[in-house]
Design a protein around this motif. Structure first.
Motif, PDB file in Angstrom:
ATOM      1  N   VAL A  41       0.861  -1.183   0.000  1.00 42.52           N
ATOM      2  CA  VAL A  41       0.000   0.000   0.000  1.00 42.52           C
ATOM      3  C   VAL A  41       0.897   1.232   0.000  1.00 42.52           C
ATOM      4  O   VAL A  41       1.868   1.320   0.757  1.00 42.52           O
ATOM      5  N   GLY A  42       0.600   2.146  -0.896  1.00 44.17           N
ATOM      6  CA  GLY A  42       1.405   3.356  -1.017  1.00 44.17           C
ATOM      7  C   GLY A  42       0.742   4.351  -1.941  1.00 44.17           C
ATOM      8  O   GLY A  42      -0.477   4.332  -2.118  1.00 44.17           O
ATOM      9  N   ALA A  43       1.557   5.209  -2.542  1.00 49.09           N
ATOM     10  CA  ALA A  43       1.041   6.281  -3.382  1.00 49.09           C
ATOM     11  C   ALA A  43       1.978   6.489  -4.566  1.00 49.09           C
ATOM     12  O   ALA A  43       3.088   5.964  -4.609  1.00 49.09           O
ATOM     13  N   ASN A  44       1.515   7.271  -5.532  1.00 54.20           N
ATOM     14  CA  ASN A  44       2.390   7.786  -6.578  1.00 54.20           C
ATOM     15  C   ASN A  44       3.068   9.028  -6.006  1.00 54.20           C
ATOM     16  O   ASN A  44       2.394   9.963  -5.550  1.00 54.20           O
ATOM     17  N   PHE A  45       4.391   9.039  -6.030  1.00 52.49           N
ATOM     18  CA  PHE A  45       5.134  10.010  -5.223  1.00 52.49           C
ATOM     19  C   PHE A  45       5.902  11.007  -6.082  1.00 52.49           C
ATOM     20  O   PHE A  45       6.741  10.635  -6.907  1.00 52.49           O
ATOM     21  N   THR A  46       5.594  12.267  -5.878  1.00 52.59           N
ATOM     22  CA  THR A  46       6.410  13.400  -6.311  1.00 52.59           C
ATOM     23  C   THR A  46       6.430  14.364  -5.143  1.00 52.59           C
ATOM     24  O   THR A  46       5.358  14.712  -4.626  1.00 52.59           O
ATOM     25  N   PRO A  47       7.582  14.780  -4.647  1.00 55.38           N
ATOM     26  CA  PRO A  47       7.575  15.677  -3.483  1.00 55.38           C
ATOM     27  C   PRO A  47       6.851  16.980  -3.809  1.00 55.38           C
ATOM     28  O   PRO A  47       6.783  17.406  -4.968  1.00 55.38           O
ATOM     29  N   ALA A  48       6.311  17.608  -2.795  1.00 57.90           N
ATOM     30  CA  ALA A  48       5.551  18.841  -2.986  1.00 57.90           C
ATOM     31  C   ALA A  48       6.379  19.937  -3.648  1.00 57.90           C
ATOM     32  O   ALA A  48       5.829  20.852  -4.270  1.00 57.90           O
ATOM     33  N   SER A  49       7.692  19.830  -3.567  1.00 58.45           N
ATOM     34  CA  SER A  49       8.583  20.855  -4.121  1.00 58.45           C
ATOM     35  C   SER A  49       8.824  20.698  -5.621  1.00 58.45           C
ATOM     36  O   SER A  49       9.504  21.542  -6.220  1.00 58.45           O
ATOM     37  N   ALA A  50       8.292  19.649  -6.255  1.00 62.56           N
ATOM     38  CA  ALA A  50       8.556  19.386  -7.679  1.00 62.56           C
ATOM     39  C   ALA A  50       7.260  19.397  -8.476  1.00 62.56           C
ATOM     40  O   ALA A  50       6.257  18.818  -8.058  1.00 62.56           O
ATOM     41  N   ILE A  51       7.299  20.010  -9.660  1.00 62.49           N
ATOM     42  CA  ILE A  51       6.136  20.047 -10.537  1.00 62.49           C
ATOM     43  C   ILE A  51       6.040  18.804 -11.408  1.00 62.49           C
ATOM     44  O   ILE A  51       4.980  18.455 -11.907  1.00 62.49           O
ATOM     45  N   GLY A 132      16.226  21.292 -17.674  1.00 63.54           N
ATOM     46  CA  GLY A 132      16.452  22.646 -17.194  1.00 63.54           C
ATOM     47  C   GLY A 132      15.314  23.117 -16.316  1.00 63.54           C
ATOM     48  O   GLY A 132      14.444  22.341 -15.911  1.00 63.54           O
ATOM     49  N   PRO A 133      15.302  24.419 -16.006  1.00 61.02           N
ATOM     50  CA  PRO A 133      14.228  24.943 -15.155  1.00 61.02           C
ATOM     51  C   PRO A 133      12.859  24.669 -15.761  1.00 61.02           C
ATOM     52  O   PRO A 133      12.646  24.856 -16.957  1.00 61.02           O
ATOM     53  N   GLN A 134      11.944  24.214 -14.934  1.00 62.21           N
ATOM     54  CA  GLN A 134      10.577  23.929 -15.378  1.00 62.21           C
ATOM     55  C   GLN A 134       9.688  25.145 -15.113  1.00 62.21           C
ATOM     56  O   GLN A 134       9.928  25.913 -14.188  1.00 62.21           O
ATOM     57  N   HIS A 135       8.678  25.312 -15.950  1.00 62.44           N
ATOM     58  CA  HIS A 135       7.809  26.472 -15.763  1.00 62.44           C
ATOM     59  C   HIS A 135       7.029  26.359 -14.462  1.00 62.44           C
ATOM     60  O   HIS A 135       6.800  25.246 -13.959  1.00 62.44           O
ATOM     61  N   PRO A 136       6.609  27.473 -13.876  1.00 59.33           N
ATOM     62  CA  PRO A 136       5.832  27.396 -12.633  1.00 59.33           C
ATOM     63  C   PRO A 136       4.460  26.791 -12.884  1.00 59.33           C
ATOM     64  O   PRO A 136       3.984  26.749 -14.025  1.00 59.33           O
ATOM     65  N   ASN A 143      -1.925  19.163 -12.470  1.00 58.63           N
ATOM     66  CA  ASN A 143      -0.735  18.560 -13.095  1.00 58.63           C
ATOM     67  C   ASN A 143      -0.262  19.332 -14.321  1.00 58.63           C
ATOM     68  O   ASN A 143       0.045  18.751 -15.365  1.00 58.63           O
ATOM     69  N   SER A 144      -0.148  20.636 -14.179  1.00 58.11           N
ATOM     70  CA  SER A 144       0.089  21.510 -15.337  1.00 58.11           C
ATOM     71  C   SER A 144       1.508  21.449 -15.876  1.00 58.11           C
ATOM     72  O   SER A 144       1.784  22.009 -16.938  1.00 58.11           O
ATOM     73  N   GLY A 145       2.425  20.769 -15.176  1.00 54.94           N
ATOM     74  CA  GLY A 145       3.802  20.713 -15.645  1.00 54.94           C
ATOM     75  C   GLY A 145       4.318  19.325 -15.928  1.00 54.94           C
ATOM     76  O   GLY A 145       5.504  19.155 -16.249  1.00 54.94           O
ATOM     77  N   TRP A 146       3.456  18.302 -15.818  1.00 57.11           N
ATOM     78  CA  TRP A 146       3.919  16.927 -16.008  1.00 57.11           C
ATOM     79  C   TRP A 146       4.311  16.695 -17.463  1.00 57.11           C
ATOM     80  O   TRP A 146       3.694  17.230 -18.373  1.00 57.11           O
ATOM     81  N   VAL A 147       5.347  15.885 -17.690  1.00 55.84           N
ATOM     82  CA  VAL A 147       5.864  15.697 -19.054  1.00 55.84           C
ATOM     83  C   VAL A 147       5.911  14.224 -19.429  1.00 55.84           C
ATOM     84  O   VAL A 147       6.078  13.345 -18.580  1.00 55.84           O
ATOM     85  N   GLN A 148       5.746  13.976 -20.720  1.00 52.95           N
ATOM     86  CA  GLN A 148       5.883  12.632 -21.252  1.00 52.95           C
ATOM     87  C   GLN A 148       7.360  12.255 -21.368  1.00 52.95           C
ATOM     88  O   GLN A 148       8.244  13.103 -21.383  1.00 52.95           O
ATOM     89  N   GLY A 149       7.599  10.984 -21.466  1.00 54.09           N
ATOM     90  CA  GLY A 149       8.932  10.494 -21.742  1.00 54.09           C
ATOM     91  C   GLY A 149       8.814   9.248 -22.620  1.00 54.09           C
ATOM     92  O   GLY A 149       8.092   8.341 -22.241  1.00 54.09           O
TER      93      GLY A 149
END
Length: 386
Positions: A41-51, A132-136, A143-149
């Motif tokens: 049991v857990g979550a999908n994790f991205t820290p609050a400091s990352a977009i 590089g720097p991601q937009h705010p 999820n306005s900054g998530w990117v495909q790979g």
């Protein structure tokens, strides 16, 4: 001619798996692996400091203190795993630095008794990832900054495919024998059209062809952990059913079965029952969208009864803004917050969004496999008559 033959042999060797490359796990192997795990049991994790996944992992924005703080919150409510997204451009940018940061993440996670499931590629949201720097964050948008790979340019440029192989085998080669890693989710929602973005014509067949290679590359790296890719759309995932070509590929190649479901409990349970005939461990790697009918109290007890692992989307409210619903892309929540949060478990300051939810997670996580404990009674204790 001799040079041509040498070149041809070299090219052939690059495409061949090494002799020790393993096959897809048998049902017995997959079951044996799962029997050694706790109820996951857990979550999908991205820290609050990352977009997004780039901001999470790049050296300039790497935030181990925040990661440690948030994984401590997870441990406190009984979570024992996290689904964590990587990105091929991070490997291309600085493979050694990326590996050091992954190792540091694993050290932090191990302190909190958490084993991550790493995601290698992703077809969701922005098809034009840039280092590089991601937009705010876009105000009021989910999820306005998530990117495909690898993104659309990377899919269309076959000259980059050897770099993707190097990424897959480099990361799995470095951590595929690491007991701190739960497994490898090789591609998130590969047939997600990310339709709010233009210029993605022909995406699905390109992804499907590349995904087949990614499975081969991952197995050639011979990890001791399972390899998977989760199905998420379609009404029939049963063996021999009417699943899409992509879903059939995912189900046929995965060591363990993973899936996504953001529906009501009745649909969630039907999904599980469709997947049971594969006779492999099942993990739901995305769920919980309160406004869509997918909730902790609706889905978690069902999963616990079936011994299905669970990872909800979102953990601590932050720059991804996934407390906001999907429809915020059409109508941003700028003037007012939604009535209920869509995703997330904790507020940025570490307080639960709903204490009843974190209590439920903790109660289910600490109970034996397959056991759904009754909630503590809230009924008043009757007074004795004198």
């Amino acid at each position: 001619m001799k040079g041509f033959v040498v070149a041809l042999l070299g090219a052939t060797m690059l495409t061949m798996a090494p002799a020790e490359a393993r096959d897809r796990w048998s049902e017995t192997q997959a079951g044996a692996w799962y029997s050694k795990q706790p109820w996951l049991v857990g979550a999908n994790f991205t820290p609050a400091s990352a977009i997004n996944q780039l901001e999470m992992w790049q050296a300039e924005t790497w935030d181990p203190q925040r990661i440690d703080y948030e994984l401590n919150l997870a441990q406190g409510i009984g979570m024992n795993t996290m689904r964590v997204f990587l990105h091929d451009q991070l490997w291309t940018q600085d493979a050694e630095g990326f590996k050091r940061r992954i190792d540091e993440f694993l050290r932090i996670a191990e302190r909190h008794k958490i084993k991550p499931l790493f995601v290698l590629f992703d077809s969701c949201w922005d098809p034009n990832p840039k280092l590089g720097p991601q937009h705010p964050p876009i105000p009021g948008v989910h999820n306005s900054g998530w990117v495909q790979g690898p993104g659309m340019a990377g899919l269309r440029d076959r000259s980059r495919y050897p770099a993707y192989k190097a990424y897959v085998q480099g990361v799995i080669g470095a951590f595929g024998r690491d007991e701190r890693v739960l497994g490898w989710d090789v591609w998130n929602e590969p047939d997600n059209g990310a339709d709010q973005y233009k210029g993605q014509e022909g995406k699905e067949p390109m992804v499907r062809a590349l995904l087949a290679q990614v499975f081969d590359w991952a197995r050639a790296a011979d990890p001791m952990q399972p390899i998977t890719s989760g199905v998420w759309i379609g009404d029939d995932w049963t063996p021999g059913g009417k699943a899409s070509a992509m879903a059939k590929l995912q189900l046929a190649q995965s060591d363990i079965i993973t899936f996504h479901d953001y529906s009501w409990p009745e649909t969630f349970e039907r999904r599980i029952r469709q997947l049971l005939p594969y006779n492999r461990p099942i993990i739901c790697t995305e769920y919980m969208a309160r406004g869509n009918g997918s909730t902790f109290d609706g889905s978690l007890p069902i999963a616990k009864r079936y011994n299905v692992g669970m990872m909800n989307w979102g953990f601590v409210d932050g720059r991804t803004q996934t407390r906001l619903p999907w429809d915020s892309w059409q109508k941003p929540y700028v003037m007012a917050e939604p009535t209920i949060w869509f995703h997330e478990v904790f507020r940025a300051d570490g307080t639960p969004y709903r204490t009843a939810e974190t209590d439920l997670i903790r109660r289910l996580a600490t109970a034996p496999k397959g056991v759904v404990p009754l909630p503590p009674t809230t009924a008043p204790v009757p007074r004795r008559r004198r």
